[in-house]
Design a protein around this motif. Structure first.
Motif, PDB file in Angstrom:
ATOM      1  N   TYR A 107       0.840  -1.202   0.000  1.00  0.00           N
ATOM      2  CA  TYR A 107       0.000   0.000   0.000  1.00  0.00           C
ATOM      3  C   TYR A 107       0.874   1.250   0.000  1.00  0.00           C
ATOM      4  CZ  TYR A 107       0.650   0.362   5.132  1.00  0.00           C
ATOM      5  OH  TYR A 107       1.170   0.476   6.401  1.00  0.00           O
ATOM      6  N   ALA A 108       0.279   2.348  -0.433  1.00  0.00           N
ATOM      7  CA  ALA A 108       0.990   3.624  -0.532  1.00  0.00           C
ATOM      8  C   ALA A 108       0.937   4.360   0.802  1.00  0.00           C
ATOM      9  CB  ALA A 108       0.375   4.480  -1.632  1.00  0.00           C
ATOM     10  N   CYS A 109       2.028   5.035   1.124  1.00  0.00           N
ATOM     11  CA  CYS A 109       2.129   5.786   2.382  1.00  0.00           C
ATOM     12  C   CYS A 109       2.903   7.072   2.132  1.00  0.00           C
ATOM     13  CB  CYS A 109       2.836   4.939   3.436  1.00  0.00           C
ATOM     14  SG  CYS A 109       3.301   5.850   4.929  1.00  0.00           S
ATOM     15  N   HIS A 110       2.293   8.219   2.464  1.00  0.00           N
ATOM     16  CA  HIS A 110       3.015   9.474   2.246  1.00  0.00           C
ATOM     17  C   HIS A 110       3.518  10.103   3.546  1.00  0.00           C
ATOM     18  CE1 HIS A 110      -1.191  11.628   2.240  1.00  0.00           C
ATOM     19  NE2 HIS A 110      -0.824  11.250   3.432  1.00  0.00           N
ATOM     20  N   CYS A 111       3.561   9.324   4.623  1.00  0.00           N
ATOM     21  CA  CYS A 111       4.054   9.836   5.903  1.00  0.00           C
ATOM     22  C   CYS A 111       5.553  10.143   5.828  1.00  0.00           C
ATOM     23  CB  CYS A 111       3.812   8.812   7.013  1.00  0.00           C
ATOM     24  SG  CYS A 111       2.081   8.477   7.354  1.00  0.00           S
ATOM     25  N   THR A 112       5.928  11.254   6.382  1.00  0.00           N
ATOM     26  CA  THR A 112       7.348  11.587   6.491  1.00  0.00           C
ATOM     27  C   THR A 112       7.904  11.003   7.792  1.00  0.00           C
ATOM     28  OG1 THR A 112       6.951  13.648   7.686  1.00  0.00           O
ATOM     29  CG2 THR A 112       6.939  13.746   5.263  1.00  0.00           C
ATOM     30  N   ARG A 113       9.226  10.973   7.910  1.00  0.00           N
ATOM     31  CA  ARG A 113       9.842  10.478   9.142  1.00  0.00           C
ATOM     32  C   ARG A 113       9.413  11.321  10.340  1.00  0.00           C
ATOM     33  NH1 ARG A 113      16.150   8.980   7.585  1.00  0.00           N
ATOM     34  NH2 ARG A 113      15.667   7.326   6.075  1.00  0.00           N
ATOM     35  N   VAL A 134      -4.555   9.080   0.269  1.00  0.00           N
ATOM     36  CA  VAL A 134      -3.143   9.119  -0.111  1.00  0.00           C
ATOM     37  C   VAL A 134      -2.997   9.305  -1.613  1.00  0.00           C
ATOM     38  CG1 VAL A 134      -1.001   7.772  -0.232  1.00  0.00           C
ATOM     39  CG2 VAL A 134      -2.386   7.717   1.846  1.00  0.00           C
ATOM     40  N   MET A 135      -3.773   8.558  -2.395  1.00  0.00           N
ATOM     41  CA  MET A 135      -3.630   8.615  -3.839  1.00  0.00           C
ATOM     42  C   MET A 135      -4.171   9.916  -4.418  1.00  0.00           C
ATOM     43  SD  MET A 135      -1.956   5.944  -4.150  1.00  0.00           S
ATOM     44  CE  MET A 135      -1.731   6.041  -5.923  1.00  0.00           C
ATOM     45  N   GLN A 136      -5.093  10.577  -3.726  1.00  0.00           N
ATOM     46  CA  GLN A 136      -5.614  11.860  -4.190  1.00  0.00           C
ATOM     47  C   GLN A 136      -4.712  13.022  -3.800  1.00  0.00           C
ATOM     48  OE1 GLN A 136      -9.591  11.970  -2.545  1.00  0.00           O
ATOM     49  NE2 GLN A 136     -10.470  10.798  -4.260  1.00  0.00           N
ATOM     50  N   SER A 137      -3.813  12.773  -2.895  1.00  0.00           N
ATOM     51  CA  SER A 137      -2.893  13.813  -2.439  1.00  0.00           C
ATOM     52  C   SER A 137      -1.808  14.056  -3.483  1.00  0.00           C
ATOM     53  CB  SER A 137      -2.262  13.395  -1.112  1.00  0.00           C
ATOM     54  OG  SER A 137      -1.204  14.254  -0.766  1.00  0.00           O
ATOM     55  N   SER A 138      -1.254  15.249  -3.460  1.00  0.00           N
ATOM     56  CA  SER A 138      -0.144  15.579  -4.364  1.00  0.00           C
ATOM     57  C   SER A 138       1.213  15.221  -3.747  1.00  0.00           C
ATOM     58  CB  SER A 138      -0.175  17.070  -4.707  1.00  0.00           C
ATOM     59  OG  SER A 138      -0.039  17.853  -3.528  1.00  0.00           O
ATOM     60  N   ARG A 139       1.212  14.726  -2.542  1.00  0.00           N
ATOM     61  CA  ARG A 139       2.457  14.401  -1.855  1.00  0.00           C
ATOM     62  C   ARG A 139       3.066  13.107  -2.409  1.00  0.00           C
ATOM     63  NH1 ARG A 139       1.119  14.358   4.424  1.00  0.00           N
ATOM     64  NH2 ARG A 139       3.373  13.942   4.508  1.00  0.00           N
ATOM     65  N   ARG A 140       4.371  13.029  -2.354  1.00  0.00           N
ATOM     66  CA  ARG A 140       5.053  11.808  -2.769  1.00  0.00           C
ATOM     67  C   ARG A 140       4.750  10.694  -1.765  1.00  0.00           C
ATOM     68  NH1 ARG A 140      11.259  13.013  -3.495  1.00  0.00           N
ATOM     69  NH2 ARG A 140      10.929  13.718  -1.354  1.00  0.00           N
TER      70      ARG A 140
END
Length: 302
Positions: A107-113, A134-140
């Protein structure tokens, strides 16, 4: 879930490996790891391979891979077959990701450290059930392994039964990073399975990572028509500096001197408990390594 014993599937001949990253030359600590894995292979009449783990370009030092290979050669640690390069395996890693995705294990995860640290010591599965957001977000985003059957105890030849902290063992670890580079856990397991590595001998700082890797290895076996038996694990003591810190490239440990190969090898032997190897007894690497192999066989291969 406990790690299954290494002989739970069809047996195969001894196949070991040393897998340095080209982030700098080898130092005393990496020589101990290389020598330990080499001696274990030779003491059991096995094959010993070298793989350059060059999948993290921002950390790589130009020319380091050639330097590493030259250092191994100068110290008499000659490998079998051709050197393997992880940078050439990208298509294979993508194939493994696709297999896991088809099984619903990615699964996709855009959480930063920083965001993860704010919530606790380990990643908490925050994005597991938020895939639409997550997938609708513009974040990597990174790709994480859905860790539903974690291995929580390892069998190690030097450490015995090693229980792993559940909070760490069950973490959904990263397979592909937010910068789109392949993560270590995915690459090392893919390569070790493809090479049918039977024994992994490396530093004890990788004990926790071994739990994740055996979990992934076991999961891939369930998806494969031709599963590969989990490897025999042996984690070596770390070489530390006067402050007790692990010697590492990040800590600027001095590079091995190729003009001091006998003292270097003798020192590494002593870290590995082979105290009968003394510097004045050998004038070339071949005789020293033969003696070290015999000692290793007597101590570790009974």
């Amino acid at each position: 879930m406990h790690q299954p014993f290494a002989d739970s599937m069809k047996p195969r001949g001894y196949r070991g490996r040393f897998a340095p990253s080209p982030s700098g030359p080898l130092h005393a600590g990496s020589l101990v790891a290389a020598l330990g894995s080499y001696l274990d292979a030779k003491a059991q009449q096995g094959l010993w391979f070298v793989r350059i783990e060059d999948i993290d370009p921002p950390r790589e030092v130009p020319g380091a891979a050639d330097t590493i290979l030259g250092q191994l050669d100068a110290h008499g640690l000659h490998w079998d077959g051709d050197v393997s390069w992880q940078s050439q395996h990208s298509a294979r890693y993508q194939d493994i990701i696709a297999q896991l995705q088809n099984a619903g294990l990615v699964y996709a995860c855009h959480c930063t450290r920083a965001e993860i640290k704010q919530r606790g010591d380990h990643y908490d599965g925050f994005c597991r059930n938020r895939q639409q957001q997550v997938m609708q977000s513009s974040r990597r985003y990174a790709l994480r392994f859905r860790n539903t059957q974690p291995i929580t105890e390892l069998h190690d030849r030097f450490h015995g039964s090693v229980p792993l902290a559940l909070s760490m063992a069950k973490e959904d670890f990263i397979l592909r990073r937010r910068d789109q580079l392949w993560a270590y856990q995915l690459a090392v397991v893919t390569d070790d399975r493809d090479a049918e590595i039977s024994h992994i001998v490396r530093g004890e700082d990788l004990l926790v990572a071994s739990g994740w890797q055996m979990t992934l290895w076991q999961q891939l076996n369930t998806l494969s028509a031709d599963p590969v038996a989990l490897p025999n694990l042996a984690h070596l003591p770390l070489v530390r500096d006067e402050q007790g810190q692990k010697l590492s490239k990040q800590n600027h440990a001095p590079a091995l001197n190729n003009h001091q190969v006998i003292p270097n090898l003798v020192s590494a032997c002593h870290y590995l408990g082979l105290h009968a190897i003394q510097e004045g007894d050998y004038n070339n690497t071949d005789t020293l390594l033969r003696a070290a192999t015999e000692q290793w066989q007597q101590i570790h291969c009974k």
